[in-house]
Design a protein around this motif. Sequence first.
Motif, PDB file in Angstrom:
ATOM      1  N   MET A 183       0.834  -1.213   0.000  1.00  0.00           N
ATOM      2  CA  MET A 183       0.000   0.000   0.000  1.00  0.00           C
ATOM      3  C   MET A 183       0.871   1.267   0.000  1.00  0.00           C
ATOM      4  O   MET A 183       1.733   1.439   0.853  1.00  0.00           O
ATOM      5  CB  MET A 183      -0.902  -0.009   1.230  1.00  0.00           C
ATOM      6  CG  MET A 183      -1.866  -1.205   1.208  1.00  0.00           C
ATOM      7  SD  MET A 183      -2.927  -1.311   2.653  1.00  0.00           S
ATOM      8  CE  MET A 183      -1.768  -1.365   3.986  1.00  0.00           C
ATOM      9  N   ASP A 185       0.793   5.560  -0.265  1.00  0.00           N
ATOM     10  CA  ASP A 185      -0.053   6.735  -0.038  1.00  0.00           C
ATOM     11  C   ASP A 185      -0.101   7.613  -1.298  1.00  0.00           C
ATOM     12  O   ASP A 185       0.818   8.384  -1.559  1.00  0.00           O
ATOM     13  CB  ASP A 185       0.505   7.523   1.152  1.00  0.00           C
ATOM     14  CG  ASP A 185      -0.304   8.774   1.427  1.00  0.00           C
ATOM     15  OD1 ASP A 185      -1.413   8.909   0.869  1.00  0.00           O
ATOM     16  OD2 ASP A 185       0.178   9.626   2.200  1.00  0.00           O
ATOM     17  N   SER A 191      -8.650   7.631  -3.699  1.00  0.00           N
ATOM     18  CA  SER A 191      -8.204   8.090  -2.384  1.00  0.00           C
ATOM     19  C   SER A 191      -7.573   9.491  -2.508  1.00  0.00           C
ATOM     20  O   SER A 191      -7.599  10.095  -3.574  1.00  0.00           O
ATOM     21  CB  SER A 191      -7.188   7.092  -1.826  1.00  0.00           C
ATOM     22  OG  SER A 191      -6.783   7.469  -0.541  1.00  0.00           O
ATOM     23  N   GLN A 193      -3.942  11.732  -1.312  1.00  0.00           N
ATOM     24  CA  GLN A 193      -2.602  11.574  -0.752  1.00  0.00           C
ATOM     25  C   GLN A 193      -2.511  12.363   0.546  1.00  0.00           C
ATOM     26  O   GLN A 193      -3.042  13.464   0.637  1.00  0.00           O
ATOM     27  CB  GLN A 193      -1.565  12.074  -1.764  1.00  0.00           C
ATOM     28  CG  GLN A 193      -0.172  11.545  -1.523  1.00  0.00           C
ATOM     29  CD  GLN A 193       0.766  11.806  -2.696  1.00  0.00           C
ATOM     30  OE1 GLN A 193       0.331  11.947  -3.833  1.00  0.00           O
ATOM     31  NE2 GLN A 193       2.044  11.863  -2.417  1.00  0.00           N
ATOM     32  N   GLU A 197      -4.848   8.383   8.113  1.00  0.00           N
ATOM     33  CA  GLU A 197      -4.923   6.921   8.272  1.00  0.00           C
ATOM     34  C   GLU A 197      -3.909   6.168   7.382  1.00  0.00           C
ATOM     35  O   GLU A 197      -3.748   4.956   7.523  1.00  0.00           O
ATOM     36  CB  GLU A 197      -6.356   6.408   8.017  1.00  0.00           C
ATOM     37  CG  GLU A 197      -6.923   6.683   6.640  1.00  0.00           C
ATOM     38  CD  GLU A 197      -7.748   7.966   6.587  1.00  0.00           C
ATOM     39  OE1 GLU A 197      -7.421   8.927   7.320  1.00  0.00           O
ATOM     40  OE2 GLU A 197      -8.718   8.008   5.799  1.00  0.00           O
ATOM     41  N   LYS A 198      -3.255   6.907   6.477  1.00  0.00           N
ATOM     42  CA  LYS A 198      -2.274   6.244   5.620  1.00  0.00           C
ATOM     43  C   LYS A 198      -0.830   6.584   6.037  1.00  0.00           C
ATOM     44  O   LYS A 198       0.119   6.363   5.271  1.00  0.00           O
ATOM     45  CB  LYS A 198      -2.508   6.645   4.150  1.00  0.00           C
ATOM     46  CG  LYS A 198      -3.893   6.240   3.649  1.00  0.00           C
ATOM     47  CD  LYS A 198      -3.978   6.154   2.143  1.00  0.00           C
ATOM     48  CE  LYS A 198      -3.977   7.491   1.476  1.00  0.00           C
ATOM     49  NZ  LYS A 198      -4.185   7.413   0.030  1.00  0.00           N
ATOM     50  N   GLU A 199      -0.712   7.069   7.263  1.00  0.00           N
ATOM     51  CA  GLU A 199       0.602   7.513   7.748  1.00  0.00           C
ATOM     52  C   GLU A 199       1.657   6.404   7.686  1.00  0.00           C
ATOM     53  O   GLU A 199       2.819   6.650   7.385  1.00  0.00           O
ATOM     54  CB  GLU A 199       0.463   8.017   9.189  1.00  0.00           C
ATOM     55  CG  GLU A 199       1.580   8.963   9.589  1.00  0.00           C
ATOM     56  CD  GLU A 199       1.512   9.292  11.069  1.00  0.00           C
ATOM     57  OE1 GLU A 199       2.548   9.659  11.616  1.00  0.00           O
ATOM     58  OE2 GLU A 199       0.417   9.149  11.668  1.00  0.00           O
ATOM     59  N   TRP A 201       1.731   3.882   5.603  1.00  0.00           N
ATOM     60  CA  TRP A 201       1.853   3.286   4.268  1.00  0.00           C
ATOM     61  C   TRP A 201       3.186   3.707   3.630  1.00  0.00           C
ATOM     62  O   TRP A 201       3.843   4.640   4.090  1.00  0.00           O
ATOM     63  CB  TRP A 201       0.696   3.738   3.359  1.00  0.00           C
ATOM     64  CG  TRP A 201      -0.646   3.195   3.762  1.00  0.00           C
ATOM     65  CD1 TRP A 201      -1.036   2.763   5.008  1.00  0.00           C
ATOM     66  CD2 TRP A 201      -1.794   3.049   2.927  1.00  0.00           C
ATOM     67  NE1 TRP A 201      -2.343   2.349   4.982  1.00  0.00           N
ATOM     68  CE2 TRP A 201      -2.838   2.520   3.721  1.00  0.00           C
ATOM     69  CE3 TRP A 201      -2.044   3.321   1.570  1.00  0.00           C
ATOM     70  CZ2 TRP A 201      -4.105   2.249   3.196  1.00  0.00           C
ATOM     71  CZ3 TRP A 201      -3.301   3.059   1.051  1.00  0.00           C
ATOM     72  CH2 TRP A 201      -4.323   2.523   1.860  1.00  0.00           C
ATOM     73  N   GLN A 233       2.314  -3.372   7.307  1.00  0.00           N
ATOM     74  CA  GLN A 233       1.302  -4.139   6.565  1.00  0.00           C
ATOM     75  C   GLN A 233       1.491  -5.633   6.774  1.00  0.00           C
ATOM     76  O   GLN A 233       2.579  -6.172   6.581  1.00  0.00           O
ATOM     77  CB  GLN A 233       1.398  -3.818   5.063  1.00  0.00           C
ATOM     78  CG  GLN A 233       0.333  -4.492   4.207  1.00  0.00           C
ATOM     79  CD  GLN A 233       0.564  -4.285   2.702  1.00  0.00           C
ATOM     80  OE1 GLN A 233       1.309  -3.405   2.284  1.00  0.00           O
ATOM     81  NE2 GLN A 233      -0.063  -5.115   1.896  1.00  0.00           N
TER      82      GLN A 233
END
Length: 237
Positions: A183, A185, A191, A193, A197-199, A201, A233
Amino acid sequence: NDQVAIITGASRGIGREIAQQFSKESTKLSLVGRSEDIHKAAQELKSSGFEHVISIQADVSKEEDVQKIVDETLSAYGKIDILVNNAGVGFFKPTEEVTADEWKKIFEVNVQGVFLCSKAVLPHMKEQKFGTIITISSDVARYTIPNGSAYVATKYAVQGFCGSLAQEVREYGIRVGTINPGMVDTYFADSKQGLPEKEDWLKVEDIAKSVIYMASAPKHMLIDEIKIHPFAQDYPI
Ligand code: NJP
């Protein structure tokens, strides 16, 4: 550095960062994307003092557009050394909700796009007996996930295509490799960038630096696959 690279899907996300990293290596660039944003990506590089960049508004799934990419790149720079097949789309939902049209379209971009762009650069790379074709595939080219049947199927197809091509063109000095990230970001699958919540990634730089590593390997070296995951992940081996 007098290398020339085509980067598809360079208007945002991973492709835009690949362009940034190549510009630091002074690689001459052709940036490709469907929307007008592709011109902004090129302008951004020019504003930072990098002159050797052109932008081409084109759809990698259309053969006539792909011909335009090759023609404009050759008329700007006279050769093509590197192709980065980065353009790709994705969606995730239960298989019975996937329409036949969605299935067709994702294959047209993710699989046919990689085929058409690779095919179009091959005559030039064969003639100069050198070239590198790097495709941003996915870690899901190596395992399966629920609600990803269409996307996963495209990346399995891409992996099969690139592996076969790698063997076919080796005798011409052309290297073919894939980068298979977990995954990242970006704006992928509708989605945004930079969402909190994607910190954890992967960042676009992580992938772009791998592309530079693969492309700048000495000629006696073939890096055929790089798999990268966010440490956080959980993934099947
Ligand atoms: O996605 P995004 P990523 N012709 O949406 C362009 C793979 N990957 O950077 O055409 C030409 O931010 C689009 O521009 P536009 C993924 O499968 C990702 O994450 O103007 N260009 C934009 O510049 C894909 O292969 C993750 O809309 C086309 C760019 O592509 C690659 O990484 C995980 C086009 C997409 O930027 C880059 O995706 C993974 C077309 N037909 C693999 N269609 C991840 N993000 O988590 C789209 O395993 N573009």
